[in-house]
Design an enzyme around this catalytic site. Sequence first.
Site, PDB file in Angstrom:
ATOM      1  N   ASP A 119      65.333  48.136  38.224  1.00 12.23           N
ATOM      2  CA  ASP A 119      64.244  48.899  37.631  1.00 12.23           C
ATOM      3  C   ASP A 119      63.032  48.778  38.543  1.00 12.23           C
ATOM      4  OD1 ASP A 119      63.229  46.354  37.352  1.00 12.23           O
ATOM      5  OD2 ASP A 119      62.943  46.436  35.192  1.00 12.23           O
ATOM      6  N   ASP A 167      58.983  47.596  38.307  1.00  8.56           N
ATOM      7  CA  ASP A 167      58.023  46.923  37.417  1.00  8.56           C
ATOM      8  C   ASP A 167      56.600  47.090  37.944  1.00  8.56           C
ATOM      9  OD1 ASP A 167      60.183  45.369  35.861  1.00  8.56           O
ATOM     10  OD2 ASP A 167      60.564  44.723  37.925  1.00  8.56           O
ATOM     11  N   ASP A 204      59.164  49.702  34.020  1.00  3.42           N
ATOM     12  CA  ASP A 204      58.407  48.851  33.089  1.00  3.42           C
ATOM     13  C   ASP A 204      56.936  48.907  33.463  1.00  3.42           C
ATOM     14  OD1 ASP A 204      60.460  47.943  31.557  1.00  3.42           O
ATOM     15  OD2 ASP A 204      60.373  45.858  32.223  1.00  3.42           O
TER      16      ASP A 204
HETATM   17  P1  UTP Z   1      63.323  42.030  36.174  1.00  2.09           P
HETATM   18  O1  UTP Z   1      64.293  41.828  35.085  1.00  2.09           O
HETATM   19  O2  UTP Z   1      62.876  43.427  36.425  1.00  2.09           O
HETATM   20  O3  UTP Z   1      63.944  41.364  37.475  1.00  2.09           O
HETATM   21  O4  UTP Z   1      62.088  41.132  35.843  1.00  2.09           O
HETATM   22  P2  UTP Z   1      63.711  41.642  39.009  1.00  2.09           P
HETATM   23  O5  UTP Z   1      63.495  40.328  39.640  1.00  2.09           O
HETATM   24  O6  UTP Z   1      62.650  42.682  39.220  1.00  2.09           O
HETATM   25  O7  UTP Z   1      65.106  42.158  39.496  1.00  2.09           O
HETATM   26  P3  UTP Z   1      65.730  43.632  39.446  1.00  2.09           P
HETATM   27  O8  UTP Z   1      65.822  44.055  40.854  1.00  2.09           O
HETATM   28  O9  UTP Z   1      64.832  44.516  38.645  1.00  2.09           O
HETATM   29  O10 UTP Z   1      67.059  43.449  38.820  1.00  2.09           O
HETATM   30  C1  UTP Z   1      60.998  40.923  36.719  1.00  2.09           C
HETATM   31  C2  UTP Z   1      60.176  39.771  36.267  1.00  2.09           C
HETATM   32  O11 UTP Z   1      59.529  40.062  35.060  1.00  2.09           O
HETATM   33  C3  UTP Z   1      59.679  39.027  34.147  1.00  2.09           C
HETATM   34  C4  UTP Z   1      60.952  38.310  34.537  1.00  2.09           C
HETATM   35  O12 UTP Z   1      60.858  36.953  34.225  1.00  2.09           O
HETATM   36  C5  UTP Z   1      61.016  38.526  36.018  1.00  2.09           C
HETATM   37  O13 UTP Z   1      60.425  37.431  36.640  1.00  2.09           O
HETATM   38  N1  UTP Z   1      59.819  39.573  32.792  1.00  2.09           N
HETATM   39  C6  UTP Z   1      60.762  40.516  32.547  1.00  2.09           C
HETATM   40  C7  UTP Z   1      59.013  39.114  31.800  1.00  2.09           C
HETATM   41  O14 UTP Z   1      58.140  38.262  32.040  1.00  2.09           O
HETATM   42  N2  UTP Z   1      59.166  39.596  30.527  1.00  2.09           N
HETATM   43  C8  UTP Z   1      60.094  40.516  30.232  1.00  2.09           C
HETATM   44  O15 UTP Z   1      60.210  40.923  29.078  1.00  2.09           O
HETATM   45  C9  UTP Z   1      60.917  41.001  31.269  1.00  2.09           C
HETATM   46 MN    MN Z   2      62.674  44.570  38.196  1.00  4.37          MN
END
Ligand code: UTP
Ligand code: MN
Length: 506
Positions: free
Chosen positions: A329, A331, A430
């Site tokens: 995804d 972020d 996100d």
């Molecule tokens: P992600 O699940 O998007 O992982 O969460 P990522 O490292 O970007 O990997 P990919 O490439 O998308 O698979 C990113 C960060 O956001 C935090 C997670 O702990 C992670 O460090 N996070 C995610 C939150 O703090 N709360 C949430 O509800 C979701």
């Molecule tokens: Mn991510």
Amino acid sequence: MVPLKRRKVSLSGTLNAGTHSSGLTEPTKFPHIVLFLLERKMGASRRAFLSQLGRRKGFQVQELFSENVTHVICENNSGEEVRMWLESQRRRQAKLHLLDVSWYTESMRDGFPVEILDRHKLQDLVVNDLEVIPFSLPSYACQRRTTLENHNTLLTDALSLLAENAELSNEDGRGVAFRRAAAVLKALPSAVTDLSQLTGLPCLGEHSLRVIKDILKNGASSEVQSTKESERFKALKVFTGIFGVGSKTADRWIREGIHNLQQLRDSGHTLNRAQQAGLEHYDDINQPVSMAEADAIRETVGGAVASVLPGAQIVLTGGFRRGKLTGHDVDFLITHPEEGCEVGLMPKLVSWLDSRGLILYQKTTRNSYLESKDGPGRPPANIDRFERCLAIFKLEVQSEKHVKSQSGELCQHLQTEAVAERRWRAVRVDLVVSPVSQFAFALLGWTGSKLFERELRRWAGHERSMSLSSHALYDNKQGRYIRAFSEEEIFAHLGLEYIPPSERNA
Ligand code: UTP
Ligand code: MN
């Protein structure tokens, strides 16, 4: 630095001991050539077939790997993989040919060992004095620098798969144990070649060590293989690949006898709005997002933010901030330098994007964090309470399957036929809005990796009597909040050396 003793014969890398004295075997025609076929990736039945064929043609094909072997024949293995396997055999590489199966089949065709050409060679042969140097690492992942360069992918992929299986089975404790073990191996400066190098490393439990041992010895772990191939694991993966479906829902469907998406569609189950969108855009969402696609979305969202709230700032977080080239995804973290100005931003941003047809699905949750009310209690599993929008974006893509890169050369675009035809793809996005006073904590919390975050919180609690969340840092001994305006300050308050995002890939 103690050189290893050489072993005369190794039983590993082999299977059920076949026999050399089959009725079909002809007398050896080439006494100076002793062949060994590596079963890894070739498979047991193909190996048995090719061995028989060789013996019939008068070649010596050994069932067991030994010091006598002069040629190792491999199929679909990289030089690095074979080198790793070879080192696990404690065999010096001098005078040993590592060859692709093409050399073998050509020799079978011609009835004699053909000349070894460059294209047959798996790697240059290096005389390599094998030495066992034990590794050493600090025990918390947040004390280590973990880049994306991983010298132990075979081992870490295996442990990560077991972690994933445990998480999908709601065995979180086991999941974390495997994640920690994988993280330790990711942080090592070179490939593990011998189990004895791991003595003294943290977080390697009995189970993880057993898996590592299996792989060093046989090139694969039977537990990992059977997990990967199990119907349950495959179905859990398929179902949790639907946006909005967690492991509990997936498990319930499996117990009802539903094992694939078609059966799910036919079952008449009512799906919620998120799951319907997830199913509709299933293929796109399970296709990795590229850095170029993340940048394109950043442009769009950045423009939208600037027009609905001038002065607001947006940062790409998650894996892309750590330097990953793809992600599941995209972020984003958004704030405004003046505290309070960010209130009301998210609805305006979402409606700006929505009115331009850029959003296929979205669900916004309001900010529910109140320091005075929530207190420092550590929220479970880092669930934070920022205003957050979970969305599926509609991203326009170029119709050409090949696009020109900046340097002008043609490069392969990550794109399916369907996407190329309809000229857009769905991407999970996100969006998180944070007040500027919490921004440093939010940035640290959303940059990941998940294990790095978990380890930071564990370090804070166990080693510093502090509670860290994506909102704040609280000192339990002094009974007060510690403010910080940069990630560097937070690391300093925690008594940790600063680790930049690119080295948080634990
Ligand atoms: P992600 O699940 O998007 O992982 O969460 P990522 O490292 O970007 O990997 P990919 O490439 O998308 O698979 C990113 C960060 O956001 C935090 C997670 O702990 C992670 O460090 N996070 C995610 C939150 O703090 N709360 C949430 O509800 C979701
Ligand atoms: Mn991510």
